[in-house]
Design a protein around this motif. Structure first.
Motif, PDB file in Angstrom:
ATOM      1  N   ASP A  17       0.848  -1.190   0.000  1.00  0.00           N
ATOM      2  CA  ASP A  17       0.000   0.000   0.000  1.00  0.00           C
ATOM      3  C   ASP A  17       0.880   1.235   0.000  1.00  0.00           C
ATOM      4  O   ASP A  17       1.137   1.791   1.067  1.00  0.00           O
ATOM      5  CB  ASP A  17      -0.934   0.005   1.203  1.00  0.00           C
ATOM      6  N   PRO A  18       1.403   1.623  -1.154  1.00  0.00           N
ATOM      7  CA  PRO A  18       1.144   1.103  -2.498  1.00  0.00           C
ATOM      8  C   PRO A  18       1.948  -0.170  -2.787  1.00  0.00           C
ATOM      9  O   PRO A  18       2.941  -0.440  -2.128  1.00  0.00           O
ATOM     10  CB  PRO A  18       1.607   2.239  -3.414  1.00  0.00           C
ATOM     11  N   THR A  19       1.475  -0.915  -3.770  1.00  0.00           N
ATOM     12  CA  THR A  19       2.150  -2.147  -4.145  1.00  0.00           C
ATOM     13  C   THR A  19       3.406  -1.820  -4.931  1.00  0.00           C
ATOM     14  O   THR A  19       3.378  -1.110  -5.923  1.00  0.00           O
ATOM     15  CB  THR A  19       1.219  -3.061  -4.974  1.00  0.00           C
ATOM     16  N   THR A  20       4.515  -2.351  -4.454  1.00  0.00           N
ATOM     17  CA  THR A  20       5.818  -2.045  -5.010  1.00  0.00           C
ATOM     18  C   THR A  20       6.421  -3.253  -5.717  1.00  0.00           C
ATOM     19  O   THR A  20       5.784  -4.286  -5.856  1.00  0.00           O
ATOM     20  CB  THR A  20       6.761  -1.523  -3.897  1.00  0.00           C
ATOM     21  N   GLY A  21       7.646  -3.104  -6.144  1.00  0.00           N
ATOM     22  CA  GLY A  21       8.383  -4.165  -6.817  1.00  0.00           C
ATOM     23  C   GLY A  21       8.347  -3.992  -8.322  1.00  0.00           C
ATOM     24  O   GLY A  21       7.400  -3.443  -8.877  1.00  0.00           O
ATOM     25  N   PHE A  22       9.397  -4.445  -8.980  1.00  0.00           N
ATOM     26  CA  PHE A  22       9.477  -4.340 -10.426  1.00  0.00           C
ATOM     27  C   PHE A  22       8.266  -4.994 -11.080  1.00  0.00           C
ATOM     28  O   PHE A  22       7.739  -4.501 -12.067  1.00  0.00           O
ATOM     29  CB  PHE A  22      10.773  -4.988 -10.926  1.00  0.00           C
ATOM     30  N   GLU A  23       7.811  -6.099 -10.510  1.00  0.00           N
ATOM     31  CA  GLU A  23       6.643  -6.811 -11.045  1.00  0.00           C
ATOM     32  C   GLU A  23       5.353  -6.427 -10.328  1.00  0.00           C
ATOM     33  O   GLU A  23       4.315  -7.062 -10.533  1.00  0.00           O
ATOM     34  CB  GLU A  23       6.879  -8.319 -10.969  1.00  0.00           C
ATOM     35  N   ASP A  34      15.006  -5.723 -15.222  1.00  0.00           N
ATOM     36  CA  ASP A  34      15.049  -4.592 -14.301  1.00  0.00           C
ATOM     37  C   ASP A  34      16.437  -3.953 -14.301  1.00  0.00           C
ATOM     38  O   ASP A  34      17.280  -4.260 -13.464  1.00  0.00           O
ATOM     39  CB  ASP A  34      14.665  -5.041 -12.894  1.00  0.00           C
ATOM     40  N   ARG A  35      16.650  -3.045 -15.227  1.00  0.00           N
ATOM     41  CA  ARG A  35      17.949  -2.370 -15.316  1.00  0.00           C
ATOM     42  C   ARG A  35      18.188  -1.441 -14.130  1.00  0.00           C
ATOM     43  O   ARG A  35      19.324  -1.136 -13.796  1.00  0.00           O
ATOM     44  CB  ARG A  35      18.053  -1.597 -16.623  1.00  0.00           C
ATOM     45  N   GLY A  36      17.130  -0.981 -13.482  1.00  0.00           N
ATOM     46  CA  GLY A  36      17.267  -0.083 -12.334  1.00  0.00           C
ATOM     47  C   GLY A  36      17.559  -0.788 -11.028  1.00  0.00           C
ATOM     48  O   GLY A  36      17.854  -0.142 -10.035  1.00  0.00           O
ATOM     49  N   ARG A  37      17.445  -2.104 -11.016  1.00  0.00           N
ATOM     50  CA  ARG A  37      17.698  -2.909  -9.813  1.00  0.00           C
ATOM     51  C   ARG A  37      16.870  -2.426  -8.621  1.00  0.00           C
ATOM     52  O   ARG A  37      17.384  -1.944  -7.618  1.00  0.00           O
ATOM     53  CB  ARG A  37      19.180  -2.913  -9.473  1.00  0.00           C
ATOM     54  N   HIS A  38      15.556  -2.607  -8.712  1.00  0.00           N
ATOM     55  CA  HIS A  38      14.629  -2.232  -7.635  1.00  0.00           C
ATOM     56  C   HIS A  38      14.654  -3.319  -6.550  1.00  0.00           C
ATOM     57  O   HIS A  38      13.673  -4.020  -6.328  1.00  0.00           O
ATOM     58  CB  HIS A  38      13.217  -2.064  -8.194  1.00  0.00           C
ATOM     59  N   GLU A  39      15.786  -3.461  -5.884  1.00  0.00           N
ATOM     60  CA  GLU A  39      16.027  -4.576  -4.970  1.00  0.00           C
ATOM     61  C   GLU A  39      16.146  -4.158  -3.514  1.00  0.00           C
ATOM     62  O   GLU A  39      16.249  -5.003  -2.633  1.00  0.00           O
ATOM     63  CB  GLU A  39      17.328  -5.288  -5.387  1.00  0.00           C
ATOM     64  N   LEU A  40      16.125  -2.869  -3.240  1.00  0.00           N
ATOM     65  CA  LEU A  40      16.310  -2.364  -1.890  1.00  0.00           C
ATOM     66  C   LEU A  40      14.984  -1.821  -1.369  1.00  0.00           C
ATOM     67  O   LEU A  40      14.400  -0.923  -1.980  1.00  0.00           O
ATOM     68  CB  LEU A  40      17.378  -1.264  -1.899  1.00  0.00           C
ATOM     69  N   CYS A  78      10.323  -0.443  -3.246  1.00  0.00           N
ATOM     70  CA  CYS A  78      11.510  -1.104  -3.790  1.00  0.00           C
ATOM     71  C   CYS A  78      12.252  -0.081  -4.632  1.00  0.00           C
ATOM     72  O   CYS A  78      11.859   0.226  -5.752  1.00  0.00           O
ATOM     73  CB  CYS A  78      11.118  -2.323  -4.623  1.00  0.00           C
ATOM     74  N   LEU A  79      13.279   0.440  -4.065  1.00  0.00           N
ATOM     75  CA  LEU A  79      14.013   1.554  -4.633  1.00  0.00           C
ATOM     76  C   LEU A  79      15.147   1.063  -5.525  1.00  0.00           C
ATOM     77  O   LEU A  79      15.738   0.012  -5.261  1.00  0.00           O
ATOM     78  CB  LEU A  79      14.587   2.368  -3.478  1.00  0.00           C
ATOM     79  N   CYS A  80      15.453   1.842  -6.539  1.00  0.00           N
ATOM     80  CA  CYS A  80      16.627   1.563  -7.372  1.00  0.00           C
ATOM     81  C   CYS A  80      17.867   1.645  -6.485  1.00  0.00           C
ATOM     82  O   CYS A  80      18.073   2.645  -5.794  1.00  0.00           O
ATOM     83  CB  CYS A  80      16.767   2.588  -8.487  1.00  0.00           C
ATOM     84  N   LEU A  81      18.664   0.616  -6.534  1.00  0.00           N
ATOM     85  CA  LEU A  81      19.871   0.569  -5.721  1.00  0.00           C
ATOM     86  C   LEU A  81      20.765   1.781  -5.994  1.00  0.00           C
ATOM     87  O   LEU A  81      21.296   2.390  -5.064  1.00  0.00           O
ATOM     88  CB  LEU A  81      20.627  -0.733  -5.996  1.00  0.00           C
ATOM     89  N   GLY A  82      20.916   2.144  -7.248  1.00  0.00           N
ATOM     90  CA  GLY A  82      21.761   3.276  -7.601  1.00  0.00           C
ATOM     91  C   GLY A  82      21.309   4.582  -6.980  1.00  0.00           C
ATOM     92  O   GLY A  82      22.131   5.406  -6.567  1.00  0.00           O
ATOM     93  N   ARG A  83      20.006   4.806  -6.894  1.00  0.00           N
ATOM     94  CA  ARG A  83      19.490   6.051  -6.305  1.00  0.00           C
ATOM     95  C   ARG A  83      19.775   6.083  -4.807  1.00  0.00           C
ATOM     96  O   ARG A  83      20.113   7.118  -4.249  1.00  0.00           O
ATOM     97  CB  ARG A  83      17.988   6.190  -6.566  1.00  0.00           C
ATOM     98  N   ASN A 110      16.667  -7.368  -1.013  1.00  0.00           N
ATOM     99  CA  ASN A 110      17.220  -8.532  -1.691  1.00  0.00           C
ATOM    100  C   ASN A 110      18.720  -8.659  -1.444  1.00  0.00           C
ATOM    101  O   ASN A 110      19.454  -7.677  -1.492  1.00  0.00           O
ATOM    102  CB  ASN A 110      16.943  -8.424  -3.189  1.00  0.00           C
ATOM    103  N   GLU A 111      19.170  -9.894  -1.227  1.00  0.00           N
ATOM    104  CA  GLU A 111      20.590 -10.145  -0.992  1.00  0.00           C
ATOM    105  C   GLU A 111      21.458  -9.712  -2.177  1.00  0.00           C
ATOM    106  O   GLU A 111      22.665  -9.499  -2.018  1.00  0.00           O
ATOM    107  CB  GLU A 111      20.833 -11.620  -0.694  1.00  0.00           C
ATOM    108  N   ALA A 112      20.866  -9.547  -3.338  1.00  0.00           N
ATOM    109  CA  ALA A 112      21.624  -9.128  -4.525  1.00  0.00           C
ATOM    110  C   ALA A 112      22.301  -7.779  -4.318  1.00  0.00           C
ATOM    111  O   ALA A 112      23.331  -7.504  -4.938  1.00  0.00           O
ATOM    112  CB  ALA A 112      20.709  -9.075  -5.748  1.00  0.00           C
ATOM    113  N   VAL A 113      21.767  -6.932  -3.432  1.00  0.00           N
ATOM    114  CA  VAL A 113      22.377  -5.611  -3.222  1.00  0.00           C
ATOM    115  C   VAL A 113      23.743  -5.715  -2.553  1.00  0.00           C
ATOM    116  O   VAL A 113      24.526  -4.773  -2.614  1.00  0.00           O
ATOM    117  CB  VAL A 113      21.464  -4.638  -2.435  1.00  0.00           C
ATOM    118  N   LEU A 114      24.025  -6.847  -1.950  1.00  0.00           N
ATOM    119  CA  LEU A 114      25.302  -7.010  -1.255  1.00  0.00           C
ATOM    120  C   LEU A 114      26.493  -6.989  -2.205  1.00  0.00           C
ATOM    121  O   LEU A 114      27.635  -6.852  -1.758  1.00  0.00           O
ATOM    122  CB  LEU A 114      25.296  -8.294  -0.419  1.00  0.00           C
TER     123      LEU A 114
END
Length: 129
Positions: A17-23, A34-40, A78-83, A110-114
């Motif tokens: 609320d609001p619904t987040t995530g690349f999907e 997802d080129r922006g990496r919305h993983e955080l 789910c924020l872009c990691l780069g931002r 997501n562990e991918a941000v590590l």
């Protein structure tokens, strides 16, 4: 196999609320498109929303065509990691308020941000519920 969070557990839902995530499934999962990496998973602040808008990414204005409702302080997104990293660097080099870096929900990040930011840094910005 379920995706993992930065703490090693199963990835929790970031926000509905609001619904987040690349999907738009509520989770900060990885996705090959997802080129922006919305993983955080971040908790929005006034300072971050203003910073992001100044950097050309308006997260406040609704964009229905993109299923984007616009964000308010306190929303989880789910924020872009780069931002997020950009905001972190700006607090260090431009002496912006610490709240320019939004808090991180570790269980939903997501562990991918590590591969780009260490756990200690994330923990320093962890959201306490």
């Amino acid at each position: 196999m379920p995706e993992r969070n930065v703490l090693g557990g199963e990835l929790a839902v970031c926000g509905t609320d609001p619904t987040t995530g690349f999907e738009r499934d509520g989770c900060c999962g990885t996705h090959p498109d997802d080129r922006g990496r919305h993983e955080l998973c971040a908790v929005m602040t006034d300072e971050f929303l203003s910073f992001s808008k100044q950097r050309g990414n308006d997260l406040v204005t609704p964009r229905p065509e993109l299923q984007f409702p616009g964000l308010e302080p306190g929303d989880r997104w789910c924020l872009c990691l780069g931002r997020w990293l950009e905001a972190l660097e700006a607090t260090r080099t431009r002496h912006l308020p610490e709240t320019t870096v939004p808090f991180v929900v570790l269980e939903a990040t997501n562990e991918a941000v590590l591969d780009s930011v260490d756990l200690e840094t994330l923990e320093k910005h962890a959201y306490d519920v």
